[in-house]
Design an enzyme around this catalytic site. Structure first.
Site, PDB file in Angstrom:
ATOM      1  N   LYS A  73       0.842  -1.200   0.000  1.00  0.00           N
ATOM      2  CA  LYS A  73       0.000   0.000   0.000  1.00  0.00           C
ATOM      3  C   LYS A  73       0.877   1.250   0.000  1.00  0.00           C
ATOM      4  O   LYS A  73       2.006   1.211   0.485  1.00  0.00           O
ATOM      5  CB  LYS A  73      -0.856   0.037   1.273  1.00  0.00           C
ATOM      6  CG  LYS A  73      -2.002  -0.951   1.305  1.00  0.00           C
ATOM      7  CD  LYS A  73      -2.775  -0.822   2.612  1.00  0.00           C
ATOM      8  CE  LYS A  73      -3.915  -1.823   2.678  1.00  0.00           C
ATOM      9  NZ  LYS A  73      -4.976  -1.588   1.695  1.00  0.00           N
ATOM     10  N   ARG A 122     -10.582 -11.302   1.466  1.00  0.00           N
ATOM     11  CA  ARG A 122     -11.450 -12.317   0.865  1.00  0.00           C
ATOM     12  C   ARG A 122     -10.796 -13.707   0.924  1.00  0.00           C
ATOM     13  O   ARG A 122     -11.483 -14.723   0.953  1.00  0.00           O
ATOM     14  CB  ARG A 122     -11.806 -11.913  -0.575  1.00  0.00           C
ATOM     15  CG  ARG A 122     -10.663 -11.830  -1.523  1.00  0.00           C
ATOM     16  CD  ARG A 122     -10.982 -10.994  -2.760  1.00  0.00           C
ATOM     17  NE  ARG A 122     -10.907  -9.551  -2.480  1.00  0.00           N
ATOM     18  CZ  ARG A 122     -11.173  -8.605  -3.375  1.00  0.00           C
ATOM     19  NH1 ARG A 122     -11.553  -8.927  -4.615  1.00  0.00           N
ATOM     20  NH2 ARG A 122     -11.073  -7.327  -3.056  1.00  0.00           N
TER      21      ARG A 122
END
Ligand code: BES
Ligand code: MN
Ligand code: ZN
Length: 495
Positions: free
Chosen positions: A275, A349
């Site tokens: 990130k 996920r």
């Protein structure tokens, strides 16, 4: 915080501060202010005449040595329009009064009950507990140290209904559950590691009589949880944990078994798909879904609804070490489905995929997950509203109805076969990202693939986990959003 009923007539109550509220109306003597003695009400009317008291939401008016009362200080809080007034407003009013008083050194608060209705009692207790929370855990001088010590519920001599004590403890249970969740989310990732999260879960389970089992790295590998393992392998220091808590009251029907699955990424650096550094510190909150489920379990262990509930929290860091999984890797999930990794930052996920598969193996017949899953959901709904996803109309509607009663804003976003192609991979069964557009939907649908035919609802709490601003009734920081809704869903549960 000590909480007790006070039966004295309001005029005789002798505490540091008494709190009443007043609506935005022709007469200042509305709301609980109309229960005050005649002389006090006259003073309020005078303040209204001079425009000092309007009843506008969260207006604070302090009267020193109010006429007709034994207290030295009366706080009148504006309650806004009577027609709009709900239990959520009442919680917020009580909370705002608490924050107002304690910011001025007040440690005790007596709340004039408008009625001895259980809903009102629970709301006031919960509102004050939630408001008394602050995020400055590691400041040497914490504002919480100067918090509210005693909350008195002033009945003004009115008889209590039979369930008043139960209402008081319901308010306490709900407030404490949200604050527990907020505590866990607030901790920095060097402290709130997967091991620590498992410890806190175990402690809570022991205290409140829940079954608790913590699976470690070997168990995760033995069970072939390849998706959870792929994320976990990037951390050199912190071993992954899968936390399982069970609430199975004797005599509850065998089914349904509600599975509550919470994303437990204790720090999300993004992994190799790292990130940007700006705001990366916020990713210590990426276990908020797991913390939500722990708060819910703490509450239902005390409320004792007649339904079986199992919570599962896959907990790991997402880090970019030399052992980390890489873009282009193909992994095999516990379900057998293969996944091509397009972006290691789409890790939530993955850990949820295996946790859902395991939940079904443990006998869960309904799956509800909460996850700080996507920036896309935050772009769509901001910090105010949780995204709700699922194919099963009945369960989606049950969750939405519970949210509505709980006063938490939740909104359904679509899942639809037409989006399914976006999660396709040329090499594996699924890709772990579906591209920028509709990112919250494709993320949800990825998880849904692992729910299969089992009813499933997904809550994307990326935005709602954290409040960037302070409100009169709540500090800035972790919110505990989602706890109220799920506790509401499970309380008085009817199959
Ligand atoms: N934990 C983040 C999502 C998030 C973002 C939560 C901001 C709270 C605040 C999640 O793991 C993530 O990185 N999602 C990516 C997915 C993308 C790579 C497909 C995102 O939303 O950008
Ligand atoms: Mn991520
Ligand atoms: Zn994440």
């Amino acid at each position: 915080m000590k909480t007790e009923f006070r039966p004295e007539p309001l005029s005789q109550l002798n505490v540091p501060a008494l709190v009443a509220y007043s609506f935005e109306e022709v007469s200042a003597s509305s709301g609980t202010a109309e229960r005050l003695p005649e002389e006090t009400q006259q003073q309020l009317q005078e303040l209204q005449a001079t425009g000092e008291l309007t009843g506008k939401p969260f207006e604070f008016t302090i009267l020193r040595r109010p006429a007709g009362l034994a207290v030295s200080k009366l706080l009148v809080v504006g309650a806004g329009k009577r027609e709009k007034f709900t239990e959520t407003h009442l919680r917020h009013l009580a909370g705002a009064a608490a924050r107002h008083l304690r910011s001025r050194g007040g440690r005790e608060l007596a709340w004039v009950l408008g009625s001895t209705e259980p809903g009102a009692i629970a709301s006031v207790v919960e509102g004050v507990l939630v408001a008394d929370y602050d995020a400055d855990l590691y400041r040497t001088e914490r504002s919480g140290d100067k918090g509210i010590d005693s909350l008195w519920l002033a009945t003004g001599g009115e008889a209590l209904l039979a369930d008043a004590e139960a209402a008081l403890s319901r308010g306490r249970i709900l407030g404490e559950a949200q604050n527990f969740t907020r505590d866990l989310v607030n901790e920095p990732s060097n402290i709130m590691t997967p091991t620590k999260l498992a410890e806190r879960a175990t402690e809570m389970a022991t205290k409140f009589g829940l079954e608790c089992e913590v699976l470690g790295a070997e168990d995760i590998q033995r069970l072939k949880m390849g998706a959870l393992w792929a994320v976990a392998q990037g951390s050199q220091m912190e071993p992954a944990k899968l936390i399982v808590l069970r609430y199975s009251p004797a005599g509850a029907p065998e089914q349904p078994v509600i599975g509550l699955i919470g994303k437990g990424i204790t720090f999300d650096s993004g992994g190799i798909s790292i990130k940007p550094s700006e705001n990366m510190h916020e990713m210590k909150t990426d276990m908020a879904g797991g913390a939500t489920m722990l708060g819910v379990m703490q509450a239902i262990a005390q409320i004792k609804p007649n339904v079986r509930v199992t919570a599962l929290i896959p907990a790991t860091e997402n880090m970019p070490s030399g052992n980390a999984f890489k873009p282009g890797d193909v992994i095999t999930s516990m379900s057998g489905k293969t996944i091509e990794i397009l972006n290691t930052d789409a890790e939530g996920r993955l850990v949820l995929a295996d946790a859902l598969t395991y939940a079904k193996q443990l006998g869960c017949t309904v799956l509800i997950d909460a996850a700080t899953l996507t920036g896309a959901c935050m772009v769509a709904l901001g910090n105010i509203t949780t995204g709700v996803f699922g194919w099963n109309k009945e369960w989606v509607n049950r969750v939405l109805a519970a949210a509505n009663i709980a006063g938490e804003k939740m909104w359904q976003l679509p899942v639809d076969d037409d989006y399914r192609d976006l999660n396709k991979s040329p090499i594996a069964d699924l890709a772990n990202t579906g591209g920028r557009y509709g990112g919250a939907i494709t993320a949800a649908m990825f998880i849904g693939e692992f729910a299969g035919d089992t009813p499933w609802v997904h809550l994307d709490i990326a935005g709602t986990r954290w409040a960037n601003d302070e409100k009169p009734y709540r500090a800035k920081g972790p919110t505990g959003h989602g706890v109220r809704t799920l506790v509401q869903l499970l309380t008085n549960f009817k199959a």
